[in-house]
Design a protein around this motif. Structure first.
Motif, PDB file in Angstrom:
ATOM      1  N   GLU A  64       0.887  -1.151  -0.115  1.00  0.00           N
ATOM      2  CA  GLU A  64       0.191  -0.084  -0.155  1.00  0.00           C
ATOM      3  C   GLU A  64       0.742   1.197   0.093  1.00  0.00           C
ATOM      4  OE1 GLU A  64      -3.437   0.135  -0.437  1.00  0.00           O
ATOM      5  OE2 GLU A  64      -3.347  -2.105  -0.427  1.00  0.00           O
ATOM      6  N   LYS A  67       2.259   2.164  -3.350  1.00  0.00           N
ATOM      7  CA  LYS A  67       1.398   2.861  -4.398  1.00  0.00           C
ATOM      8  C   LYS A  67       1.386   4.588  -4.325  1.00  0.00           C
ATOM      9  CE  LYS A  67      -2.034  -0.789  -3.928  1.00  0.00           C
ATOM     10  NZ  LYS A  67      -3.349  -1.009  -3.702  1.00  0.00           N
ATOM     11  N   ALA A  71      -2.549   7.729  -4.220  1.00  0.00           N
ATOM     12  CA  ALA A  71      -3.198   6.868  -4.520  1.00  0.00           C
ATOM     13  C   ALA A  71      -4.397   6.448  -3.195  1.00  0.00           C
ATOM     14  CB  ALA A  71      -2.544   5.356  -4.637  1.00  0.00           C
ATOM     15  N   HIS A  72      -3.872   6.940  -2.205  1.00  0.00           N
ATOM     16  CA  HIS A  72      -4.884   6.854  -1.024  1.00  0.00           C
ATOM     17  C   HIS A  72      -5.511   8.072  -0.529  1.00  0.00           C
ATOM     18  CE1 HIS A  72      -3.496   2.968  -0.173  1.00  0.00           C
ATOM     19  NE2 HIS A  72      -2.397   3.323  -0.465  1.00  0.00           N
ATOM     20  N   GLN A  77       2.640  13.814  -2.683  1.00  0.00           N
ATOM     21  CA  GLN A  77       3.260  12.556  -2.551  1.00  0.00           C
ATOM     22  C   GLN A  77       4.041  12.502  -1.235  1.00  0.00           C
ATOM     23  OE1 GLN A  77       3.155   9.827  -3.910  1.00  0.00           O
ATOM     24  NE2 GLN A  77       2.431  10.163  -5.990  1.00  0.00           N
TER      25      GLN A  77
END
Length: 158
Positions: A64, A67, A71-72, A77
């Protein structure tokens, strides 16, 4: 286990606490356990808590993390401990403290990295040219100091 021997000989809690470098309250708890269950009641029961995420679940967390934060649902970033804490809560329904997340990551070989903050518009060629051409004029000549001198920019008088 040393305390059990002293309990049998009738030593006082304060003396035992001093000799074992423990708190009197701890010695009181040990004595109570010893009086109810004997020396076996003083045996260690292991660590107070076990890791919440097993190695298998940590492998899922790593996938996770790879990713990336976007992505969450985060806007950039930047991967922070508080974001990882939130991710663990969402994904595994487990609660960690920020310090607990740091310990978990460190235990599995992850290190803390602080990103270099640079402007998106940064021109590396222009920076390199400035460092090569302009900075030497700003810095001035750096010369060795003479013995007994505390100034490093003072011209050499030899």
């Amino acid at each position: 286990m040393e305390a059990a021997e002293w309990f049998q000989s009738g030593d006082e809690n304060l003396v035992i606490a001093h000799d074992l470098r423990a708190s009197v309250r701890s010695v009181q708890r040990w004595r109570s356990a010893w009086s109810q269950g004997g020396p076996r009641a003083l045996a260690s029961k292991g660590p107070a808590s076990l890791p919440v995420l097993s190695d298998n679940l940590f492998a899922v967390l790593e996938r996770e993390l790879l990713k990336g934060p976007v992505a969450h649902g985060w806007p950039d970033q930047t991967r922070t401990l508080s974001r990882i804490k939130t991710l663990i809560g969402r994904r595994f329904h487990e609660s960690y403290t920020v310090q607990g997340v740091a310990a978990l990551l460190k235990r599995h070989g992850w290190s803390c990295q602080v990103p270099a903050r640079r402007a998106i518009e940064r021109d590396e060629a222009a920076v390199a040219g400035w460092v090569k051409e302009t900075w030497p004029d700003v810095e001035g000549p750096w010369q060795r100091s003479t013995p007994g001198s505390s100034s490093k920019t003072k011209p050499d008088s030899r």
